[in-house]
Enzyme design. Sequence first.
Site, PDB file in Angstrom:
ATOM      1  N   CYS A 111     -16.990  -2.873 -11.392  1.00  0.00           N
ATOM      2  CA  CYS A 111     -16.919  -4.322 -10.613  1.00  0.00           C
ATOM      3  C   CYS A 111     -15.899  -5.471 -11.818  1.00  0.00           C
ATOM      4  O   CYS A 111     -15.540  -5.843 -10.570  1.00  0.00           O
ATOM      5  CB  CYS A 111     -17.832  -5.148 -10.290  1.00  0.00           C
ATOM      6  SG  CYS A 111     -18.532  -3.428  -9.277  1.00  0.00           S
ATOM      7  N   HIS A 251     -16.518 -12.474  -8.592  1.00  0.00           N
ATOM      8  CA  HIS A 251     -16.995 -11.268  -8.389  1.00  0.00           C
ATOM      9  C   HIS A 251     -18.075 -11.238  -6.990  1.00  0.00           C
ATOM     10  O   HIS A 251     -19.047 -11.789  -7.448  1.00  0.00           O
ATOM     11  CB  HIS A 251     -17.632 -10.051  -8.977  1.00  0.00           C
ATOM     12  CG  HIS A 251     -18.148  -8.848  -8.914  1.00  0.00           C
ATOM     13  ND1 HIS A 251     -17.746  -7.866  -7.823  1.00  0.00           N
ATOM     14  CD2 HIS A 251     -19.371  -7.934  -9.090  1.00  0.00           C
ATOM     15  CE1 HIS A 251     -18.131  -7.209  -7.256  1.00  0.00           C
ATOM     16  NE2 HIS A 251     -19.335  -6.940  -8.111  1.00  0.00           N
ATOM     17  N   ASN A 281     -19.746  -5.290  -1.164  1.00  0.00           N
ATOM     18  CA  ASN A 281     -19.025  -5.760  -2.951  1.00  0.00           C
ATOM     19  C   ASN A 281     -18.395  -4.108  -2.839  1.00  0.00           C
ATOM     20  O   ASN A 281     -18.581  -2.973  -2.642  1.00  0.00           O
ATOM     21  CB  ASN A 281     -20.307  -4.803  -3.524  1.00  0.00           C
ATOM     22  CG  ASN A 281     -19.851  -4.667  -4.834  1.00  0.00           C
ATOM     23  OD1 ASN A 281     -18.649  -4.790  -5.559  1.00  0.00           O
ATOM     24  ND2 ASN A 281     -20.633  -5.134  -6.001  1.00  0.00           N
TER      25      ASN A 281
END
Length: 364
Positions: A111, A251, A281
Site C-alpha cells: 500500500c 492511504h 482499500n
Amino acid sequence: MHNAEITGWGKCMPPARLTNHDLSTFLDTSDEWISSRTGIKERCVSHVDIAELAATAGLQALAAAGLKAEQLDAIILCTCTPGTSVPSSASRVQQILKAEQAAVFDMNAACSGFVYGMQTASALIQTGAMKRILLIGAERLTQLLDWTKRDTAVLFGDGAGAVILEANDQAEKVGFLAAKLGCDSEKREILFISDFGTNRKRFSGVDTLYNFQFEGPEIFKRAVKGMGEAASNVLEQANIANNEVDFIVPHQANLRIIDALAKRIDAPYNNIMVNIEKYGNTSAATVPVALCEALEQGRIKPGDNVLLAAFGAGLTWGAAAIRWGQRVTPIAESDASLSPCEKTALEILAPAIKGCQEARAAEE
C-alpha cells in the site's frame, strides 16, 4: 538540481461495483457492520488485467500533461498484484502505450508503493538521469481474497491512478520536496499472504485459495504510528509547519486510521482527502486515485503544500511532501477506456466465491 513536478494525473476505476449489500448475500455481514467499522460502502471489481487498468490511467495522465507516450523516459508500476512477474507488468503497460524508449519496472511496497515510487521517480529526475516519468499505482486485489472471510473480503477493491513527473528548472521550488520511507518488518506476518509467490508449494491443496492473514487491531496501531512519524519527519525536512500543510492525501485503508492520523498530526479534517467509501482499500492505487479526485474537486490550489502518507504490508510506511505548481487542470483529456464490461461484480466474482466456499467446506 532539477525540480520533479507533477504535470499530469489520471485514474481508472472499473465499472463493476460490489456493494456492502452484495457482500451480505454470501457473507455473514451487513452494510451497517462494514461501514461503521471501515467507512467503506462499495468497491470496484476489475474485469480486465492490471496492465489494462494501469495503461488506461496512464493515458489519462499523459493527456493531462499534454505529452505523448514516446516522450517518456520511464514507466514505474507500483503494485503488489502484478498480472505477470516474468516479465514485469510494467512491460505490458509499455506495450499498450507504445512507449518504446521508456525504461520500465514494477515496484512492490504494497500500500506504500506509490509513495515509494514518488521518491524513486523524483530522485531520477532531480539527478538529471531522466526528464519525464509515468508513475502508476494499480491493483487487482479481488483476485487474491478469500471470499469466505469477512474480515478481509470487505476491505479491498481494484483500480489504478497515475501521475506524470517532469523536470522543471524554474528557480521557484515546486513539485517533490522531501520523503521519508521505512519498513517495520518485525511484525511483517500481521499482514501476510504467505503462499503467494514462489514459496507456494506446487501441486498441493487448492491452487487458487490464498492464505490472507490480517490482524486488524495491530495493523491499526502500527499504521497510525508509522504514517504519523513519517509525516512529521517529512515536514521537518521540507521546513513546513503543521499549520502550513494545505492538503493531505492519506492511504485509504480504514476511515478510523485516517481519523487517528488527522488527530496525531493536528490536521483539520476538511483538509484531508477521503474517498474510501467508494473504493475501499486499493493498496498502491489509493493515493494517486485520491490525489486525482482532489484535483477534480478543486481542493488543491496552485502553490499548495500537499502531504502524502501511506502504510502497507511489510510493514512498509512512507510520507512525501509536494509543493503544487501553477496548473491544477488538465491540458487535455483522453478518451481511453477499458474493454466493455458485460457482467456485474457478483457475476465476475462468482467462480472465485464458489471456489473459496468449496475449498473451505472440504477442510471441515
